[in-house]
Design a protein around this motif. Structure first.
Motif, PDB file in Angstrom:
ATOM      1  N   LEU A 129      44.341  31.650  51.597  1.00  0.00           N
ATOM      2  CA  LEU A 129      43.544  32.550  50.744  1.00  0.00           C
ATOM      3  C   LEU A 129      42.153  32.745  51.344  1.00  0.00           C
ATOM      4  CD1 LEU A 129      44.694  31.032  47.349  1.00  0.00           C
ATOM      5  CD2 LEU A 129      45.199  33.356  48.159  1.00  0.00           C
ATOM      6  N   ALA A 130      41.597  31.671  51.891  1.00  0.00           N
ATOM      7  CA  ALA A 130      40.261  31.754  52.495  1.00  0.00           C
ATOM      8  C   ALA A 130      40.278  32.678  53.713  1.00  0.00           C
ATOM      9  CB  ALA A 130      39.783  30.355  52.890  1.00  0.00           C
ATOM     10  N   CYS A 133      40.354  36.233  52.535  1.00  0.00           N
ATOM     11  CA  CYS A 133      39.059  36.681  52.016  1.00  0.00           C
ATOM     12  C   CYS A 133      38.081  36.951  53.151  1.00  0.00           C
ATOM     13  CB  CYS A 133      38.472  35.630  51.075  1.00  0.00           C
ATOM     14  SG  CYS A 133      39.322  35.550  49.483  1.00  0.00           S
ATOM     15  N   LEU A 134      38.018  36.049  54.109  1.00  0.00           N
ATOM     16  CA  LEU A 134      37.078  36.231  55.218  1.00  0.00           C
ATOM     17  C   LEU A 134      37.403  37.506  55.992  1.00  0.00           C
ATOM     18  CD1 LEU A 134      36.795  32.548  56.514  1.00  0.00           C
ATOM     19  CD2 LEU A 134      35.010  33.880  55.351  1.00  0.00           C
ATOM     20  N   ARG A 137      36.405  40.566  53.885  1.00  0.00           N
ATOM     21  CA  ARG A 137      34.945  40.724  53.886  1.00  0.00           C
ATOM     22  C   ARG A 137      34.456  41.236  55.237  1.00  0.00           C
ATOM     23  NH1 ARG A 137      32.205  38.429  49.596  1.00  0.00           N
ATOM     24  NH2 ARG A 137      33.398  37.007  48.287  1.00  0.00           N
ATOM     25  N   SER A 166      45.184  38.355  42.999  1.00  0.00           N
ATOM     26  CA  SER A 166      43.917  38.405  42.267  1.00  0.00           C
ATOM     27  C   SER A 166      42.889  37.404  42.789  1.00  0.00           C
ATOM     28  CB  SER A 166      44.155  38.210  40.767  1.00  0.00           C
ATOM     29  OG  SER A 166      44.449  36.862  40.481  1.00  0.00           O
ATOM     30  N   VAL A 167      43.325  36.329  43.421  1.00  0.00           N
ATOM     31  CA  VAL A 167      42.356  35.408  44.049  1.00  0.00           C
ATOM     32  C   VAL A 167      41.494  36.186  45.036  1.00  0.00           C
ATOM     33  CG1 VAL A 167      42.034  33.412  45.563  1.00  0.00           C
ATOM     34  CG2 VAL A 167      43.858  33.386  43.858  1.00  0.00           C
ATOM     35  N   TYR A 170      39.452  39.170  43.277  1.00  0.00           N
ATOM     36  CA  TYR A 170      38.349  38.620  42.476  1.00  0.00           C
ATOM     37  C   TYR A 170      37.247  38.112  43.397  1.00  0.00           C
ATOM     38  CZ  TYR A 170      36.024  35.848  38.806  1.00  0.00           C
ATOM     39  OH  TYR A 170      35.112  35.334  37.915  1.00  0.00           O
ATOM     40  N   SER A 171      37.634  37.440  44.454  1.00  0.00           N
ATOM     41  CA  SER A 171      36.618  36.832  45.320  1.00  0.00           C
ATOM     42  C   SER A 171      35.880  37.867  46.159  1.00  0.00           C
ATOM     43  CB  SER A 171      37.254  35.778  46.229  1.00  0.00           C
ATOM     44  OG  SER A 171      36.244  35.045  46.892  1.00  0.00           O
ATOM     45  N   GLN A 173      35.922  41.237  45.585  1.00  0.00           N
ATOM     46  CA  GLN A 173      35.611  42.449  44.828  1.00  0.00           C
ATOM     47  C   GLN A 173      36.206  43.698  45.480  1.00  0.00           C
ATOM     48  OE1 GLN A 173      33.627  42.251  41.754  1.00  0.00           O
ATOM     49  NE2 GLN A 173      34.281  40.160  42.100  1.00  0.00           N
TER      50      GLN A 173
ATOM     51  N   ALA B 149      32.892  33.665  41.997  1.00  0.00           N
ATOM     52  CA  ALA B 149      33.810  34.426  42.844  1.00  0.00           C
ATOM     53  C   ALA B 149      33.940  33.801  44.235  1.00  0.00           C
ATOM     54  CB  ALA B 149      33.333  35.872  42.972  1.00  0.00           C
ATOM     55  N   LEU B 158      33.991  31.753  50.882  1.00  0.00           N
ATOM     56  CA  LEU B 158      35.377  31.372  50.591  1.00  0.00           C
ATOM     57  C   LEU B 158      35.633  31.506  49.084  1.00  0.00           C
ATOM     58  CD1 LEU B 158      35.817  28.283  52.933  1.00  0.00           C
ATOM     59  CD2 LEU B 158      35.905  30.720  53.447  1.00  0.00           C
ATOM     60  N   PRO B 159      36.915  31.538  48.694  1.00  0.00           N
ATOM     61  CA  PRO B 159      37.216  31.744  47.273  1.00  0.00           C
ATOM     62  C   PRO B 159      36.621  30.661  46.378  1.00  0.00           C
ATOM     63  CG  PRO B 159      39.223  31.924  48.617  1.00  0.00           C
ATOM     64  CD  PRO B 159      38.144  31.457  49.525  1.00  0.00           C
ATOM     65  N   ALA B 163      37.953  32.691  41.283  1.00  0.00           N
ATOM     66  CA  ALA B 163      39.065  33.355  41.976  1.00  0.00           C
ATOM     67  C   ALA B 163      40.366  32.582  41.752  1.00  0.00           C
ATOM     68  CB  ALA B 163      38.758  33.495  43.457  1.00  0.00           C
ATOM     69  N   SER B 166      41.679  33.060  38.288  1.00  0.00           N
ATOM     70  CA  SER B 166      42.246  34.384  38.003  1.00  0.00           C
ATOM     71  C   SER B 166      43.759  34.418  38.198  1.00  0.00           C
ATOM     72  CB  SER B 166      41.562  35.466  38.840  1.00  0.00           C
ATOM     73  OG  SER B 166      41.976  35.386  40.180  1.00  0.00           O
ATOM     74  N   VAL B 167      44.305  33.534  39.023  1.00  0.00           N
ATOM     75  CA  VAL B 167      45.774  33.470  39.145  1.00  0.00           C
ATOM     76  C   VAL B 167      46.377  33.206  37.770  1.00  0.00           C
ATOM     77  CG1 VAL B 167      47.750  32.208  40.082  1.00  0.00           C
ATOM     78  CG2 VAL B 167      45.729  32.566  41.505  1.00  0.00           C
TER      79      VAL B 167
END
Lengths: 255, 255
Positions: A129-130, A133-134, A137, A166-167, A170-171, A173, B149, B158-159, B163, B166-167
């Protein structure tokens, strides 16, 4: 009741419930075939390959080949290929997604990907997940096979891919491009494969929020069958109703 | 500039940035202490115990004991204890949360819990999330230490726990009771510990969306310092402004 040349048919809740077959669905498909009409199974399941899904269908008593099954993972790989054929892709998901991407020749990587795609992954962890997200972003495109909140299992309703997605949304946006039902992308591709005119094509499913909405948004007729998620009580609360409603597919006459 | 008897002070972005100290913050706290005023560090961090956080602060050059630190995990355990002292709790989280719950005597279980609580968990997996969803669908109460977030790290954002939370909320369609900033629960407890009148208490932090909103919602004055998340450009877009804004805590005179 109109005559339809092509049937797009949901799987879970419509053809079977987990490991339990819905026998009227087998007869329904046989009647479609007997009339020489077209059908295609359309599923938000992203974890299995079409071969695996067809294998499950055959075990349950259907006669189905991989070409009879269209998954959200196939639709995702096709869509990404149209938009960005040389993309380096970071994929979170199971066999169905990984194989669909590999078949289109995508390079899978977790280092500076151009696109991130997520499908259901029962081996999800923080690091995956990280990384997603990275990358997002950092500008990577963001795709998700489907927005399902839950997966029905013997244990109960477990988190679906929409919940995992959603993780990331949400993180970061950032909202992903969703591929599966009720979104249009999977419907456009499935309809193209089916090859019947839109006016003579119908979407059949048990879930108002995925199957029926998908048909409505895509602009085709819909048939809701009460063998799965959406009960008559739930349906009564919806403003826009399906074109047809049956309690079992047995009630649907193929003309 | 008013005189304040008590300071609620954020940590990450205000006292330090990860492993890097913000030296003006050390002097700021020393000046508070020299005047005989009260202060309490208030953090949404749920992964560490107050002893661990104080240890980190001391390494960076602050003088702090565990009692100077109030975490979202402590606030969560206190809140749950007030509401439901005999609750059997399913907890997703790290040491800070697990210890806070254990100290209050809660029985931790994954079998038919009365309450589910989630804090940041870098060992998150599908099974933990699935258990939380099943318990909540089965009627368990739902708490989350904080709605952040993202977590700033050397690798990037990172999440955060919001986040991960939200799951569960996406899948079950149930919103948790959030404990941490900007929510009131942590502020009420921190203010009670601080013991100064509300009108003479100020919330100090770098993040508009957590620290400053927390102060505003709780009804105390706020001081935003631009050493962390919220830039002057970001702040300019907000309708409701903090009581005071400084670029460094050096600029804040303690009276």
């Amino acid at each position: 009741m109109k005559q339809y040349a092509g049937y797009l048919i949901d799987l879970d809740g419509t053809a079977y419930k987990g490991i339990e077959v819905i026998p009227e669905a087998i007869e329904f498909v046989k009647r479609i075939e007997k009339k020489g009409l077209r059908h295609l199974f359309v599923t938000n399941n992203s974890s299995k390959t079409p071969t695996q899904v067809a294998g499950h269908l055959n075990q349950l008593g259907f006669r189905a080949g991989p070409d009879d099954v269209f998954t959200a993972s196939l639709a995702a790989a096709n869509y990404l290929y149209e938009k960005h054929p040389n993309a380096r892709v970071y994929a979170i998901g199971e066999t169905g997604l990984k194989e669909a991407l590999a078949e289109k020749g995508f390079e899978l990587t977790d280092s500076r990907p151009d696109a991130v795609i997520i499908g259901i992954d029962r081996d999800i962890n923080y690091e995956k997940l990280a990384k997603a997200c990275l990358a997002i972003r950092d500008g990577a495109e963001f795709y998700s096979t489907n927005s399902d909140a839950a997966i029905p299992t013997e244990k109960g309703l477990l988190p679906g891919n929409g919940a995992l997605t959603s993780v990331i949304s949400y993180s970061t946006q950032k909202e992903p491009v969703f591929i599966g039902k009720p979104h249009r992308i999977i419907m456009e591709q499935a309809h193209k494969i089916l090859g019947t005119p839109k006016k003579e094509t119908i979407m059949v499913g048990d879930n108002y929020d995925t199957d029926i909405l998908a048909g409505m948004r895509f602009g085709i007729d819909t048939l809701l069958v009460h063998t799965g998620v959406t009960t008559p009580e739930m349906l009564a609360q919806r403003k826009e109703q399906p074109t047809y409603v049956v309690s079992s597919l047995e009630q649907w006459e193929i003309r």
